[in-house]
Design an enzyme around this catalytic site. Structure first.
Site, mmCIF file in Angstrom:
data_model
loop_
_atom_site.group_PDB
_atom_site.id
_atom_site.type_symbol
_atom_site.label_atom_id
_atom_site.label_comp_id
_atom_site.label_asym_id
_atom_site.label_seq_id
_atom_site.Cartn_x
_atom_site.Cartn_y
_atom_site.Cartn_z
ATOM 1 N N ARG A 23 30.265 -3.867 38.597
ATOM 2 C CA ARG A 23 29.080 -4.080 37.830
ATOM 3 C C ARG A 23 28.956 -3.546 36.402
ATOM 4 O O ARG A 23 28.696 -4.326 35.398
ATOM 5 C CB ARG A 23 27.718 -3.740 38.472
ATOM 6 C CG ARG A 23 27.364 -4.240 39.455
ATOM 7 C CD ARG A 23 26.339 -3.557 40.446
ATOM 8 N NE ARG A 23 27.072 -2.360 41.063
ATOM 9 C CZ ARG A 23 26.345 -1.713 42.087
ATOM 10 N NH1 ARG A 23 25.470 -1.972 42.455
ATOM 11 N NH2 ARG A 23 27.359 -0.930 42.522
ATOM 12 N N SER A 75 21.574 -2.411 45.950
ATOM 13 C CA SER A 75 21.138 -2.508 47.360
ATOM 14 C C SER A 75 19.755 -1.348 47.258
ATOM 15 O O SER A 75 18.749 -1.312 47.723
ATOM 16 C CB SER A 75 21.758 -2.213 48.516
ATOM 17 O OG SER A 75 22.690 -3.140 48.597
HETATM 18 P P1 ADP Z 1 29.407 0.432 49.612
HETATM 19 O O1 ADP Z 1 28.670 1.574 49.973
HETATM 20 O O2 ADP Z 1 30.799 0.002 50.021
HETATM 21 O O3 ADP Z 1 29.485 0.547 47.780
HETATM 22 P P2 ADP Z 1 27.564 -1.590 48.700
HETATM 23 O O4 ADP Z 1 27.105 -2.719 49.637
HETATM 24 O O5 ADP Z 1 26.854 -1.021 47.774
HETATM 25 O O6 ADP Z 1 28.783 -0.762 49.493
HETATM 26 O O7 ADP Z 1 28.514 -2.551 47.684
HETATM 27 C C1 ADP Z 1 29.779 -3.226 48.140
HETATM 28 C C2 ADP Z 1 30.586 -3.808 47.019
HETATM 29 O O8 ADP Z 1 29.723 -4.561 46.308
HETATM 30 C C3 ADP Z 1 31.063 -2.747 46.221
HETATM 31 O O9 ADP Z 1 32.115 -3.007 45.309
HETATM 32 C C4 ADP Z 1 29.884 -2.816 44.803
HETATM 33 O O10 ADP Z 1 30.616 -2.288 43.603
HETATM 34 C C5 ADP Z 1 29.795 -4.303 44.700
HETATM 35 N N1 ADP Z 1 28.147 -4.672 44.394
HETATM 36 C C6 ADP Z 1 27.261 -3.888 44.673
HETATM 37 N N2 ADP Z 1 26.057 -4.707 44.146
HETATM 38 C C7 ADP Z 1 26.699 -5.713 43.157
HETATM 39 C C8 ADP Z 1 26.374 -6.412 42.305
HETATM 40 N N3 ADP Z 1 24.858 -6.438 41.956
HETATM 41 N N4 ADP Z 1 27.209 -7.131 41.763
HETATM 42 C C9 ADP Z 1 28.432 -7.058 41.968
HETATM 43 N N5 ADP Z 1 29.186 -6.278 42.868
HETATM 44 C C10 ADP Z 1 28.142 -5.436 43.570
#
Ligand code: ADP
Length: 161
Positions: free
Chosen positions: A90, A128
């Site tokens: 991001r 999230s």
């Molecule tokens: P984790 O605990 O593995 O970070 P997340 O569900 O928070 O799990 O994120 C999974 C992936 O998606 C990570 O690579 C994160 O950077 C990406 N991600 C989370 N939110 C976004 C978003 N708004 N846009 C793009 N990528 C995202």
């Protein structure tokens, strides 16, 4: 066949995740969205709930499947005979952690490649945890998550989680 795995907590899935999955599905023949089942983290939604929300939000993309795993990601990749990990970037703030993670996975298994995709800029501020926080404080989250996620969060908050 080019297969990629997109691992994450997806607690809950947001429009940023869906954006990344949509982009990945245009680059790879098959994309597995793999929910990390980490028993040390107390999740807001359990694995089954997260799986259901992802399946419903991705029903229009035929090349995507939703699964979950425990333990090391590289072991899961081995089981699926996959060697590509998708992660979303991001902002610069994501870089440090994602860089470490990608290099650690490469150290653990040298034929693994991590592919980073950037979402539409309107999702770059989305996470999230931010969505949960806004919802818990009574703010609207309709623009940030698929409609099924919005409904489920509201329901969960109404039922006192
Ligand atoms: P984790 O605990 O593995 O970070 P997340 O569900 O928070 O799990 O994120 C999974 C992936 O998606 C990570 O690579 C994160 O950077 C990406 N991600 C989370 N939110 C976004 C978003 N708004 N846009 C793009 N990528 C995202």
């Amino acid at each position: 066949m080019k297969l990629a795995v997109y691992p994450g907590s997806f607690d809950p899935p947001t429009n940023g995740h869906i954006d990344i999955i949509t982009r990945a599905s245009q680059l790879f023949d098959r994309v597995i969205v793999a929910i990390t089942d980490n028993p040390n983290k107390k999740p807001f939604f359990n694995i089954e709930e997260r799986k259901r929300m992802l399946i419903a939000s991705l029903k229009n993309i035929r090349s995507v499947e939703v699964d979950s795993f425990t333990g090391l990601l590289i072991n899961y990749l081995g089981k699926k005979k996959a060697r590509i990990i998708i992660r979303g970037l991001r902002a610069v703030s994501d870089f440090e952690y994602e860089f470490q993670l990608a290099l650690m996975n490469r150290k653990l298994s040298k034929n693994i490649e991590t592919v980073f995709l950037m979402p539409d800029e309107k999702y770059t501020f989305l996470s999230s945890s931010m969505v949960k926080e806004v919802a818990l404080l009574g703010g609207g989250i309709k623009d940030f998550v698929p409609s099924i996620v919005e409904r489920n969060i509201k329901q969960k908050i109404k039922n006192g989680q």
